[in-house]
Design a protein around this motif. Structure first.
Motif, PDB file in Angstrom:
ATOM      1  N   GLU A  99       0.830  -1.206   0.000  1.00 27.51           N
ATOM      2  CA  GLU A  99       0.000   0.000   0.000  1.00 27.51           C
ATOM      3  C   GLU A  99       0.864   1.255   0.000  1.00 27.51           C
ATOM      4  O   GLU A  99       1.775   1.392   0.814  1.00 27.51           O
ATOM      5  CB  GLU A  99      -0.910   0.005   1.229  1.00 27.51           C
ATOM      6  CG  GLU A  99      -1.826   1.232   1.302  1.00 27.51           C
ATOM      7  CD  GLU A  99      -2.644   1.268   2.578  1.00 27.51           C
ATOM      8  OE1 GLU A  99      -3.869   1.422   2.471  1.00 27.51           O
ATOM      9  OE2 GLU A  99      -2.064   1.140   3.675  1.00 27.51           O
ATOM     10  N   TYR A 100       0.545   2.168  -0.907  1.00 24.13           N
ATOM     11  CA  TYR A 100       1.190   3.473  -0.985  1.00 24.13           C
ATOM     12  C   TYR A 100       0.113   4.536  -1.146  1.00 24.13           C
ATOM     13  O   TYR A 100      -1.003   4.246  -1.576  1.00 24.13           O
ATOM     14  CB  TYR A 100       2.147   3.550  -2.183  1.00 24.13           C
ATOM     15  CG  TYR A 100       3.305   2.594  -2.146  1.00 24.13           C
ATOM     16  CD1 TYR A 100       4.543   2.972  -1.634  1.00 24.13           C
ATOM     17  CD2 TYR A 100       3.167   1.294  -2.649  1.00 24.13           C
ATOM     18  CE1 TYR A 100       5.617   2.091  -1.618  1.00 24.13           C
ATOM     19  CE2 TYR A 100       4.229   0.409  -2.624  1.00 24.13           C
ATOM     20  CZ  TYR A 100       5.451   0.812  -2.113  1.00 24.13           C
ATOM     21  OH  TYR A 100       6.500  -0.071  -2.097  1.00 24.13           O
ATOM     22  N   HIS A 101       0.480   5.768  -0.838  1.00 20.31           N
ATOM     23  CA  HIS A 101      -0.408   6.907  -1.067  1.00 20.31           C
ATOM     24  C   HIS A 101       0.410   8.062  -1.634  1.00 20.31           C
ATOM     25  O   HIS A 101       1.567   8.247  -1.259  1.00 20.31           O
ATOM     26  CB  HIS A 101      -1.081   7.367   0.232  1.00 20.31           C
ATOM     27  CG  HIS A 101      -1.876   6.292   0.898  1.00 20.31           C
ATOM     28  ND1 HIS A 101      -1.318   5.403   1.788  1.00 20.31           N
ATOM     29  CD2 HIS A 101      -3.182   5.943   0.782  1.00 20.31           C
ATOM     30  CE1 HIS A 101      -2.242   4.561   2.213  1.00 20.31           C
ATOM     31  NE2 HIS A 101      -3.378   4.860   1.619  1.00 20.31           N
ATOM     32  N   CYS A 102      -0.211   8.824  -2.515  1.00 23.03           N
ATOM     33  CA  CYS A 102       0.407  10.023  -3.063  1.00 23.03           C
ATOM     34  C   CYS A 102      -0.477  11.217  -2.752  1.00 23.03           C
ATOM     35  O   CYS A 102      -1.683  11.199  -3.038  1.00 23.03           O
ATOM     36  CB  CYS A 102       0.592   9.895  -4.581  1.00 23.03           C
ATOM     37  SG  CYS A 102       1.284  11.383  -5.356  1.00 23.03           S
ATOM     38  N   GLN A 103       0.109  12.267  -2.182  1.00 21.97           N
ATOM     39  CA  GLN A 103      -0.638  13.491  -1.929  1.00 21.97           C
ATOM     40  C   GLN A 103      -0.854  14.234  -3.245  1.00 21.97           C
ATOM     41  O   GLN A 103       0.085  14.396  -4.039  1.00 21.97           O
ATOM     42  CB  GLN A 103       0.131  14.381  -0.938  1.00 21.97           C
ATOM     43  CG  GLN A 103      -0.689  15.494  -0.343  1.00 21.97           C
ATOM     44  CD  GLN A 103      -1.623  14.997   0.753  1.00 21.97           C
ATOM     45  OE1 GLN A 103      -1.363  13.998   1.395  1.00 21.97           O
ATOM     46  NE2 GLN A 103      -2.712  15.721   0.960  1.00 21.97           N
ATOM     47  N   ILE A 104      -2.078  14.659  -3.480  1.00 19.89           N
ATOM     48  CA  ILE A 104      -2.389  15.421  -4.693  1.00 19.89           C
ATOM     49  C   ILE A 104      -2.586  16.899  -4.365  1.00 19.89           C
ATOM     50  O   ILE A 104      -2.009  17.771  -5.022  1.00 19.89           O
ATOM     51  CB  ILE A 104      -3.663  14.865  -5.379  1.00 19.89           C
ATOM     52  CG1 ILE A 104      -3.526  13.355  -5.643  1.00 19.89           C
ATOM     53  CG2 ILE A 104      -3.935  15.620  -6.681  1.00 19.89           C
ATOM     54  CD1 ILE A 104      -2.395  12.981  -6.547  1.00 19.89           C
ATOM     55  N   LEU A 105      -3.408  17.194  -3.365  1.00 16.76           N
ATOM     56  CA  LEU A 105      -3.641  18.567  -2.915  1.00 16.76           C
ATOM     57  C   LEU A 105      -3.549  18.603  -1.399  1.00 16.76           C
ATOM     58  O   LEU A 105      -3.887  17.628  -0.724  1.00 16.76           O
ATOM     59  CB  LEU A 105      -5.023  19.068  -3.344  1.00 16.76           C
ATOM     60  CG  LEU A 105      -5.330  19.136  -4.829  1.00 16.76           C
ATOM     61  CD1 LEU A 105      -6.813  19.463  -5.047  1.00 16.76           C
ATOM     62  CD2 LEU A 105      -4.460  20.180  -5.527  1.00 16.76           C
ATOM     63  N   GLY A 106      -3.124  19.739  -0.848  1.00 15.15           N
ATOM     64  CA  GLY A 106      -3.056  19.879   0.593  1.00 15.15           C
ATOM     65  C   GLY A 106      -1.871  19.131   1.186  1.00 15.15           C
ATOM     66  O   GLY A 106      -0.937  18.718   0.480  1.00 15.15           O
ATOM     67  N   TYR A 107      -1.941  18.931   2.504  1.00  9.81           N
ATOM     68  CA  TYR A 107      -0.829  18.309   3.219  1.00  9.81           C
ATOM     69  C   TYR A 107      -1.364  17.245   4.172  1.00  9.81           C
ATOM     70  O   TYR A 107      -2.422  17.410   4.789  1.00  9.81           O
ATOM     71  CB  TYR A 107      -0.038  19.367   4.002  1.00  9.81           C
ATOM     72  CG  TYR A 107       0.637  20.354   3.090  1.00  9.81           C
ATOM     73  CD1 TYR A 107       1.948  20.150   2.666  1.00  9.81           C
ATOM     74  CD2 TYR A 107      -0.048  21.462   2.603  1.00  9.81           C
ATOM     75  CE1 TYR A 107       2.562  21.035   1.793  1.00  9.81           C
ATOM     76  CE2 TYR A 107       0.556  22.349   1.727  1.00  9.81           C
ATOM     77  CZ  TYR A 107       1.865  22.136   1.329  1.00  9.81           C
ATOM     78  OH  TYR A 107       2.463  23.006   0.454  1.00  9.81           O
ATOM     79  N   GLY A 108      -0.613  16.153   4.283  1.00  9.98           N
ATOM     80  CA  GLY A 108      -1.009  15.073   5.163  1.00  9.98           C
ATOM     81  C   GLY A 108       0.198  14.305   5.647  1.00  9.98           C
ATOM     82  O   GLY A 108       1.352  14.721   5.445  1.00  9.98           O
ATOM     83  N   ALA A 109      -0.056  13.169   6.293  1.00 15.26           N
ATOM     84  CA  ALA A 109       1.032  12.327   6.782  1.00 15.26           C
ATOM     85  C   ALA A 109       0.527  10.896   6.938  1.00 15.26           C
ATOM     86  O   ALA A 109      -0.629  10.670   7.283  1.00 15.26           O
ATOM     87  CB  ALA A 109       1.550  12.840   8.120  1.00 15.26           C
ATOM     88  N   MET A 110       1.414   9.958   6.678  1.00 19.28           N
ATOM     89  CA  MET A 110       1.172   8.572   7.040  1.00 19.28           C
ATOM     90  C   MET A 110       1.871   8.341   8.371  1.00 19.28           C
ATOM     91  O   MET A 110       3.066   8.646   8.513  1.00 19.28           O
ATOM     92  CB  MET A 110       1.710   7.626   5.960  1.00 19.28           C
ATOM     93  CG  MET A 110       1.426   6.168   6.220  1.00 19.28           C
ATOM     94  SD  MET A 110      -0.325   5.768   6.389  1.00 19.28           S
ATOM     95  CE  MET A 110      -0.931   6.194   4.752  1.00 19.28           C
ATOM     96  N   GLN A 111       1.131   7.824   9.339  1.00 24.14           N
ATOM     97  CA  GLN A 111       1.649   7.660  10.691  1.00 24.14           C
ATOM     98  C   GLN A 111       1.638   6.185  11.078  1.00 24.14           C
ATOM     99  O   GLN A 111       0.732   5.441  10.716  1.00 24.14           O
ATOM    100  CB  GLN A 111       0.794   8.461  11.677  1.00 24.14           C
ATOM    101  CG  GLN A 111       0.774   9.951  11.373  1.00 24.14           C
ATOM    102  CD  GLN A 111      -0.213  10.708  12.248  1.00 24.14           C
ATOM    103  OE1 GLN A 111      -1.224  10.165  12.671  1.00 24.14           O
ATOM    104  NE2 GLN A 111       0.077  11.975  12.509  1.00 24.14           N
TER     105      GLN A 111
END
Length: 211
Positions: free
Chosen positions: A146-158
């Protein structure tokens, strides 16, 4: 081969690209190198983008792409002040699709995605309209990387030692174009983990089926 992904229309313009030479990118776009198996770099003006990493790029021609996904209209999305309202109108709330307690009452919207590369890669996209925890989990319905890519805004994988927000041991920050590092160990096992939105944001899920 270029496959237009329909799931995000009409807001998102997403394509899956495989085994293509001299691929032209016009306006600034989010590009993710999906060469998880062949480990081929993507060269952007002679500078490599590693497999399972992403970037924002445009106004260039890529010599060769083994596998990639591209959000072609990133520049338009980033400049649209009403973009999160448009996502909320276009996509169903996650809780209606997956009635889990962690999604209840959240302005969290989801577009069911599509399989590519002979069903080995699944790509979808999510919108969360306010900063929020999306809930700790450790397993997935399928056996995946599993992977994620940020498109808009800001986030984090914790990552967490236990199913307890007080046991966080790592945070992988994500800005537009960023794909977080691997979140599973050498045995393919996941710690307790979650995506946390730091701002209203849109992020892409990339699920690679394990053989």
């Amino acid at each position: 081969m270029i496959q237009v992904l329909k799931y995000g229309e009409p807001i998102l313009k997403v394509k899956y690209i495989e085994d293509e030479s001299d691929y032209e990118i016009g306006m600034m776009a989010v590009l993710v190198n999906l060469s998880y198996d062949n480990k081929k770099e993507i060269f952007i003006e002679n500078i490599p983008l590693q497999p399972m990493k992403g970037t924002i790029t445009g106004y260039t021609t890529i010599p060769y792409i083994d596998k990639a996904v591209i959000v072609e209209n990133y520049e338009e999305l980033a400049e649209d002040p009403d973009v999160f309202e448009k996502f909320s109108r276009a996509w169903p709330q996650m809780y209606t699709l997956r009635p889990e307690e962690r999604f209840k009452g959240l302005p969290f919207y989801h577009a069911e995605g599509e399989f590519v590369h002979d069903g080995m890669i699944y790509i979808d996209t999510n919108c969360i309209a306010k900063p929020h925890n999306l809930g700790l989990h450790q397993t997935h319905p399928r056996d995946i990387d599993e992977y994620h890519c940020q498109i808009l805004g800001y986030g984090a994988m914790q990552k967490f030692h236990e199913k307890d927000f007080g046991t966080k041991f790592q945070e992988l920050s994500m800005a537009p174009g960023v794909v977080h590092d691997v979140i599973f160990d050498e045995n393919g096992e996941y710690p307790w983990h979650q995506y946390q939105s730091k701002t209203p944001g849109v992020f892409m899920g990339i699920h690679i089926t394990r053989s």
